[in-house]
Design an enzyme around this catalytic site. Structure first.
Site, PDB file in Angstrom:
ATOM      1  N   ARG A  62      21.181   0.306 -10.084  1.00  0.00           N
ATOM      2  CA  ARG A  62      21.119   1.598 -10.795  1.00  0.00           C
ATOM      3  C   ARG A  62      22.374   1.836 -11.638  1.00  0.00           C
ATOM      4  O   ARG A  62      22.295   2.492 -12.672  1.00  0.00           O
ATOM      5  CB  ARG A  62      20.913   2.736  -9.806  1.00  0.00           C
ATOM      6  N   LYS A 226      -0.786   4.968   2.243  1.00  0.00           N
ATOM      7  CA  LYS A 226      -1.860   5.952   2.359  1.00  0.00           C
ATOM      8  C   LYS A 226      -2.661   6.182   1.090  1.00  0.00           C
ATOM      9  O   LYS A 226      -2.109   6.264   0.003  1.00  0.00           O
ATOM     10  CB  LYS A 226      -1.268   7.289   2.783  1.00  0.00           C
TER      11      LYS A 226
HETATM   12  P1  AMP Z   1       4.136   3.813   0.047  1.00  0.00           P
HETATM   13  O1  AMP Z   1       5.436   4.526   0.191  1.00  0.00           O
HETATM   14  O2  AMP Z   1       2.936   4.691   0.190  1.00  0.00           O
HETATM   15  O3  AMP Z   1       4.097   2.946  -1.198  1.00  0.00           O
HETATM   16  O4  AMP Z   1       4.041   2.854   1.289  1.00  0.00           O
HETATM   17  C1  AMP Z   1       4.937   1.821   1.522  1.00  0.00           C
HETATM   18  C2  AMP Z   1       4.806   1.450   2.963  1.00  0.00           C
HETATM   19  O5  AMP Z   1       3.479   1.051   3.213  1.00  0.00           O
HETATM   20  C3  AMP Z   1       5.685   0.285   3.357  1.00  0.00           C
HETATM   21  O6  AMP Z   1       6.689   0.760   4.203  1.00  0.00           O
HETATM   22  C4  AMP Z   1       4.723  -0.641   4.095  1.00  0.00           C
HETATM   23  O7  AMP Z   1       5.226  -1.111   5.316  1.00  0.00           O
HETATM   24  C5  AMP Z   1       3.541   0.253   4.356  1.00  0.00           C
HETATM   25  N1  AMP Z   1       2.309  -0.524   4.541  1.00  0.00           N
HETATM   26  C6  AMP Z   1       1.778  -1.435   3.713  1.00  0.00           C
HETATM   27  N2  AMP Z   1       0.696  -1.998   4.281  1.00  0.00           N
HETATM   28  C7  AMP Z   1       0.537  -1.442   5.480  1.00  0.00           C
HETATM   29  C8  AMP Z   1      -0.388  -1.625   6.545  1.00  0.00           C
HETATM   30  N3  AMP Z   1      -1.358  -2.525   6.444  1.00  0.00           N
HETATM   31  N4  AMP Z   1      -0.247  -0.876   7.645  1.00  0.00           N
HETATM   32  C9  AMP Z   1       0.759   0.019   7.737  1.00  0.00           C
HETATM   33  N5  AMP Z   1       1.677   0.253   6.784  1.00  0.00           N
HETATM   34  C10 AMP Z   1       1.569  -0.472   5.658  1.00  0.00           C
END
Ligand code: AMP
Length: 422
Positions: A62, A226
């Site tokens: 950054r 999610k």
């Molecule tokens: P986000 O902040 O919504 O982009 O989510 C990122 C997070 O999603 C990361 O910390 C990953 O570990 C988690 N993630 C990705 N795939 C999975 C999964 N199959 N089960 C649980 N967590 C997940």
């Protein structure tokens, strides 16, 4: 009006064609190239929210990303006053979140002194005295803007204090552009000239062009935990993409919506209808919606848990989906092969655990090998791409996770809107 936009990254000159009328509140902003700063006090909102361990900066990307704007203003004879937030001090001075280490590192990177004006109230006696003593081309850094409780509330008093330091305001902090705070939005009420810096301009150009005027085929890859946090992105992109690839934890809600068992995998029951609707909507619009055809499942959510790969619809009750399987990796790599624009946001699995990082790595590798404009949303996907050493193979890696997501949702970012129009 569709017109060309030229910009340079390293030795490469890019030309993109932009529809200036669509989303023009964000796409036609004055930049540091449109103003004369000689002898003027220029407050620059940067994103110096760097990771610190024991006062040492562990990732300085950054800081490096902020240099072109600072160097330009120095060269043009501005008196450059830098500001940023760092971490979440929650409105009080926290010595471990002081920007002092940033001033020291910037001094090395710029090759000239960056004087640190240390005030617990940010715009205090030290900052005022340092500004008063500045000569053309000098650079100072004031203290963490989030030491002040007003910062995130976008109140007038702190905005006005910040504005009192300068004649011109430059916003180069894309990472906070989706928030309306004193140091990126409020301050513009009290300064006549507010423009964007080079980093902000680059983000707007790449993300805006990808979303509004992509060269086709246009593929979006969405992962992460999610469905609920990516609803607006999915909806916005379904109107624009040719292919939508789903991975990560949110894939299981889509699988379940198709009647498949997902065991202990992440599942958002409340979003099953939504996922089903999206599947139907994709069909109606002729969008190729891809979800995993095989899954790496683990016994538990742990780095060293037992794991195996299972096919579509074969996740047993006491197993949990942790990553996309090898067949899916290949399916997704094939799906991007002929793409001309790819936007990626969110990991394909629990990439923090090495056993479940292969899907995310495979997607990063696939994107590094294609002849397309590849844009990586900030956050985890950007970290993964950089860690794997594919950073310089991507066209653009966004410096803002939340901000790039909101851009992909089609929202206007207050930090961009606040800058003067051309
Ligand atoms: P986000 O902040 O919504 O982009 O989510 C990122 C997070 O999603 C990361 O910390 C990953 O570990 C988690 N993630 C990705 N795939 C999975 C999964 N199959 N089960 C649980 N967590 C997940």
């Amino acid at each position: 009006m569709v017109g060309p936009v030229f910009f340079r990254t390293g030795p490469i000159l890019y030309t993109i064609f932009f529809d200036f009328e669509r989303g023009s509140t964000m796409l036609n902003k004055k930049s540091v190239d449109d103003i004369n700063v000689k002898g003027k006090k220029v407050l620059v909102r940067c994103d110096f929210n760097v990771p610190l361990i024991d006062g040492k900066i562990t990732d300085e990307n950054r800081l490096i990303a902020a240099l072109p704007t600072i160097q330009k203003l120095v060269k043009d004879g501005g008196k450059v006053i830098l500001c940023s937030h760092l971490g979440k001090p929650k409105g009080e001075p926290k010595p471990e979140l002081s920007l002092a280490p940033v001033a020291a590192r910037l001094t090395d990177l710029l090759g000239q002194e960056v004087k640190f004006a240390k005030d617990d109230n940010v715009v205090g006696d030290n900052a005022k005295a340092a500004v008063a003593a500045m000569k053309e081309g000098d650079v100072i850094l004031i203290e963490n803007t989030r030491y002040r409780v007003e910062e995130t509330k976008n109140t007038d008093n702190f905005s006005e204090e910040l504005a009192s330091l300068c004649d011109v305001f430059v916003n180069d902090a894309f990472g906070t552009a989706h928030r309306a705070h004193c140091s990126n939005v409020g301050v513009t009420k009290y300064v006549d000239t507010s423009v964007v810096g080079y980093l902000m301009q680059k983000e707007i150009d790449f993300l805006g062009n990808a979303v509004n005027n992509p060269e086709r085929p246009f593929v979006a890859i969405l992962g992460g935990s999610k469905v609920s946090s990516k609803i607006s992105v999915i909806e916005n992109l379904l109107d624009k993409v040719d292919t939508l690839i789903i991975g990560g934890g949110m894939a299981y809600t889509f699988m379940k919506a198709l009647g498949e068992e997902v065991g202990k995998s992440l599942l958002e029951e409340d979003y099953l209808d939504y996922a089903k609707n999206m599947i139907d909507k994709a069909k109606e619009k002729g969008v190729n919606l891809l979800i995993p055809i095989d899954t790496v499942v683990g016994k538990d959510f742990a780095a060293d848990t037992e794991f195996k790969t299972v096919g579509r619809g074969e996740i047993e009750a006491d197993w949990e989906g942790m990553d996309i399987g090898e067949k899916t990796q290949k399916l997704y790599a094939d799906a991007v092969k002929d793409a001309k624009t790819v936007v990626w946001n969110g990991p394909m699995g629990v990439f923090e655990f090495p056993n479940f990082a292969h899907g995310t790595n495979a997607v990063a590798k696939a994107l590094s090998e294609i002849n397309a404009t590849t844009i990586i949303g900030g956050g985890d996907s950007a970290a993964a791409v950089n860690q794997l050493g594919y950073g310089d193979k991507m066209t653009h890696i966004s410096t803002g996770g939340g901000a790039s997501l909101e851009f992909l949702e089609g929202k206007e970012l207050p930090g961009v809107v606040a800058a003067n129009d051309k």
